[in-house]
Design a protein around this motif. Sequence first.
Motif, PDB file in Angstrom:
ATOM      1  N   ASN A   7       0.808  -1.221   0.000  1.00 14.21           N
ATOM      2  CA  ASN A   7       0.000   0.000   0.000  1.00 14.21           C
ATOM      3  C   ASN A   7       0.844   1.275   0.000  1.00 14.21           C
ATOM      4  O   ASN A   7       0.296   2.367   0.097  1.00 14.21           O
ATOM      5  CB  ASN A   7      -0.917   0.032   1.226  1.00 14.21           C
ATOM      6  N   LEU A   8       2.157   1.130  -0.098  1.00 18.24           N
ATOM      7  CA  LEU A   8       3.053   2.280  -0.044  1.00 18.24           C
ATOM      8  C   LEU A   8       2.823   3.194  -1.248  1.00 18.24           C
ATOM      9  O   LEU A   8       2.794   2.751  -2.391  1.00 18.24           O
ATOM     10  CB  LEU A   8       4.512   1.799  -0.012  1.00 18.24           C
ATOM     11  N   ARG A   9       2.631   4.480  -0.963  1.00 13.03           N
ATOM     12  CA  ARG A   9       2.405   5.487  -1.993  1.00 13.03           C
ATOM     13  C   ARG A   9       3.458   6.580  -1.850  1.00 13.03           C
ATOM     14  O   ARG A   9       3.903   6.886  -0.747  1.00 13.03           O
ATOM     15  CB  ARG A   9       1.006   6.092  -1.847  1.00 13.03           C
ATOM     16  N   PHE A  10       3.834   7.186  -2.972  1.00 15.07           N
ATOM     17  CA  PHE A  10       4.809   8.277  -2.970  1.00 15.07           C
ATOM     18  C   PHE A  10       4.190   9.519  -3.612  1.00 15.07           C
ATOM     19  O   PHE A  10       3.436   9.425  -4.574  1.00 15.07           O
ATOM     20  CB  PHE A  10       6.064   7.894  -3.770  1.00 15.07           C
ATOM     21  N   ARG A  11       4.547  10.662  -3.061  1.00 15.84           N
ATOM     22  CA  ARG A  11       4.196  11.956  -3.636  1.00 15.84           C
ATOM     23  C   ARG A  11       5.455  12.815  -3.634  1.00 15.84           C
ATOM     24  O   ARG A  11       6.318  12.663  -2.771  1.00 15.84           O
ATOM     25  CB  ARG A  11       3.119  12.677  -2.813  1.00 15.84           C
ATOM     26  N   TRP A  12       5.560  13.706  -4.595  1.00 17.48           N
ATOM     27  CA  TRP A  12       6.697  14.618  -4.650  1.00 17.48           C
ATOM     28  C   TRP A  12       6.203  16.059  -4.580  1.00 17.48           C
ATOM     29  O   TRP A  12       5.209  16.417  -5.203  1.00 17.48           O
ATOM     30  CB  TRP A  12       7.489  14.413  -5.939  1.00 17.48           C
ATOM     31  N   LEU A  13       6.916  16.879  -3.796  1.00 15.23           N
ATOM     32  CA  LEU A  13       6.581  18.292  -3.635  1.00 15.23           C
ATOM     33  C   LEU A  13       7.765  19.149  -4.067  1.00 15.23           C
ATOM     34  O   LEU A  13       8.924  18.778  -3.843  1.00 15.23           O
ATOM     35  CB  LEU A  13       6.252  18.615  -2.176  1.00 15.23           C
ATOM     36  N   LYS A  14       7.472  20.280  -4.674  1.00 18.08           N
ATOM     37  CA  LYS A  14       8.480  21.292  -5.005  1.00 18.08           C
ATOM     38  C   LYS A  14       8.116  22.540  -4.223  1.00 18.08           C
ATOM     39  O   LYS A  14       7.056  23.121  -4.436  1.00 18.08           O
ATOM     40  CB  LYS A  14       8.488  21.580  -6.507  1.00 18.08           C
ATOM     41  N   ASN A  15       8.972  22.918  -3.281  1.00 20.44           N
ATOM     42  CA  ASN A  15       8.695  24.056  -2.391  1.00 20.44           C
ATOM     43  C   ASN A  15       7.314  23.952  -1.761  1.00 20.44           C
ATOM     44  O   ASN A  15       6.576  24.927  -1.653  1.00 20.44           O
ATOM     45  CB  ASN A  15       8.854  25.384  -3.133  1.00 20.44           C
ATOM     46  N   GLY A  16       6.939  22.729  -1.381  1.00 21.77           N
ATOM     47  CA  GLY A  16       5.667  22.501  -0.688  1.00 21.77           C
ATOM     48  C   GLY A  16       4.471  22.296  -1.599  1.00 21.77           C
ATOM     49  O   GLY A  16       3.392  21.962  -1.124  1.00 21.77           O
ATOM     50  N   GLU A  17       4.635  22.485  -2.907  1.00 23.46           N
ATOM     51  CA  GLU A  17       3.538  22.307  -3.860  1.00 23.46           C
ATOM     52  C   GLU A  17       3.680  20.941  -4.539  1.00 23.46           C
ATOM     53  O   GLU A  17       4.768  20.595  -5.006  1.00 23.46           O
ATOM     54  CB  GLU A  17       3.557  23.407  -4.928  1.00 23.46           C
ATOM     55  N   GLU A  18       2.585  20.203  -4.624  1.00 28.55           N
ATOM     56  CA  GLU A  18       2.638  18.864  -5.215  1.00 28.55           C
ATOM     57  C   GLU A  18       2.985  18.895  -6.693  1.00 28.55           C
ATOM     58  O   GLU A  18       2.465  19.710  -7.452  1.00 28.55           O
ATOM     59  CB  GLU A  18       1.311  18.130  -4.996  1.00 28.55           C
ATOM     60  N   GLU A  28       8.284   8.225 -10.832  1.00 31.23           N
ATOM     61  CA  GLU A  28       8.105   6.767 -10.825  1.00 31.23           C
ATOM     62  C   GLU A  28       8.314   6.301  -9.397  1.00 31.23           C
ATOM     63  O   GLU A  28       9.432   6.006  -8.988  1.00 31.23           O
ATOM     64  CB  GLU A  28       9.094   6.106 -11.781  1.00 31.23           C
ATOM     65  N   GLY A  29       7.225   6.303  -8.642  1.00 34.57           N
ATOM     66  CA  GLY A  29       7.316   5.918  -7.234  1.00 34.57           C
ATOM     67  C   GLY A  29       8.190   6.893  -6.473  1.00 34.57           C
ATOM     68  O   GLY A  29       7.976   8.091  -6.500  1.00 34.57           O
ATOM     69  N   GLY A  30       9.209   6.361  -5.818  1.00 38.44           N
ATOM     70  CA  GLY A  30      10.106   7.192  -5.024  1.00 38.44           C
ATOM     71  C   GLY A  30      11.220   7.834  -5.833  1.00 38.44           C
ATOM     72  O   GLY A  30      12.110   8.455  -5.273  1.00 38.44           O
ATOM     73  N   LEU A  31      11.153   7.745  -7.168  1.00 40.41           N
ATOM     74  CA  LEU A  31      12.190   8.307  -8.026  1.00 40.41           C
ATOM     75  C   LEU A  31      11.627   9.502  -8.785  1.00 40.41           C
ATOM     76  O   LEU A  31      10.597   9.411  -9.457  1.00 40.41           O
ATOM     77  CB  LEU A  31      12.679   7.248  -9.020  1.00 40.41           C
ATOM     78  N   ALA A  49       6.493   9.526   1.518  1.00 32.31           N
ATOM     79  CA  ALA A  49       6.140   8.099   1.433  1.00 32.31           C
ATOM     80  C   ALA A  49       5.086   7.834   2.504  1.00 32.31           C
ATOM     81  O   ALA A  49       5.262   8.211   3.667  1.00 32.31           O
ATOM     82  CB  ALA A  49       7.372   7.239   1.666  1.00 32.31           C
ATOM     83  N   GLU A  50       3.994   7.201   2.105  1.00 22.50           N
ATOM     84  CA  GLU A  50       2.919   6.975   3.078  1.00 22.50           C
ATOM     85  C   GLU A  50       2.171   5.681   2.766  1.00 22.50           C
ATOM     86  O   GLU A  50       2.123   5.218   1.636  1.00 22.50           O
ATOM     87  CB  GLU A  50       1.955   8.161   3.097  1.00 22.50           C
ATOM     88  N   ASN A  51       1.624   5.096   3.827  1.00 24.11           N
ATOM     89  CA  ASN A  51       0.706   3.971   3.697  1.00 24.11           C
ATOM     90  C   ASN A  51      -0.415   4.207   4.697  1.00 24.11           C
ATOM     91  O   ASN A  51      -0.519   5.301   5.253  1.00 24.11           O
ATOM     92  CB  ASN A  51       1.419   2.623   3.891  1.00 24.11           C
ATOM     93  N   ASP A  52      -1.233   3.208   4.958  1.00 28.81           N
ATOM     94  CA  ASP A  52      -2.381   3.414   5.854  1.00 28.81           C
ATOM     95  C   ASP A  52      -1.979   3.523   7.323  1.00 28.81           C
ATOM     96  O   ASP A  52      -2.792   3.909   8.157  1.00 28.81           O
ATOM     97  CB  ASP A  52      -3.402   2.295   5.666  1.00 28.81           C
ATOM     98  N   LEU A  53      -0.718   3.200   7.655  1.00 28.97           N
ATOM     99  CA  LEU A  53      -0.263   3.237   9.041  1.00 28.97           C
ATOM    100  C   LEU A  53       0.563   4.460   9.395  1.00 28.97           C
ATOM    101  O   LEU A  53       0.511   4.951  10.522  1.00 28.97           O
ATOM    102  CB  LEU A  53       0.565   1.982   9.353  1.00 28.97           C
ATOM    103  N   ASP A  54       1.349   4.959   8.438  1.00 31.39           N
ATOM    104  CA  ASP A  54       2.318   6.002   8.781  1.00 31.39           C
ATOM    105  C   ASP A  54       2.761   6.732   7.516  1.00 31.39           C
ATOM    106  O   ASP A  54       2.384   6.381   6.408  1.00 31.39           O
ATOM    107  CB  ASP A  54       3.530   5.359   9.472  1.00 31.39           C
ATOM    108  N   ASN A  55       3.592   7.752   7.719  1.00 30.93           N
ATOM    109  CA  ASN A  55       4.206   8.446   6.588  1.00 30.93           C
ATOM    110  C   ASN A  55       5.576   8.956   7.011  1.00 30.93           C
ATOM    111  O   ASN A  55       5.874   9.058   8.195  1.00 30.93           O
ATOM    112  CB  ASN A  55       3.317   9.584   6.072  1.00 30.93           C
TER     113      ASN A  55
END
Length: 114
Positions: A7-18, A28-31, A49-55
């Motif tokens: 369930n691991l999901r990744f998001r990337w932010l640039k200066n706080g903006e997605e 591509e995921g964490g890349l 990086a986040e899943n249903d338990l933590d981030n």
Amino acid sequence: DEMELENLRFRWLKNGEELTSSDKIIIEGGLLTIKDTNSKDTASYTCVAENDLDNDTATATLQVKAVPDPPYNVSVEDCIAKQASVKWIFEDKMRNFDTMIKFIVEYTTEYKPG
């Protein structure tokens, strides 16, 4: 827990903006890949990086060393015979992490003495 790893999901932010994927930005995921970097890509980038338990997050700062941006508000203050006074605005941030050595001013004229 292996279930949460799936369930691991990744998001990337640039200066706080997605960020979203584009021709220039590839996620591509964490890349994160940024193609054809330029001074506008200088920023803090955060991987979430986040899943249903933590981030968790990791942040890195990218400084793109590039040719300086051109000055703006260029104007001719005075122009006589073979001399001209030119004024412009050039802010320190426009150096793009490079050392300024000189400015080159080019001009053309339609004047032809008769």
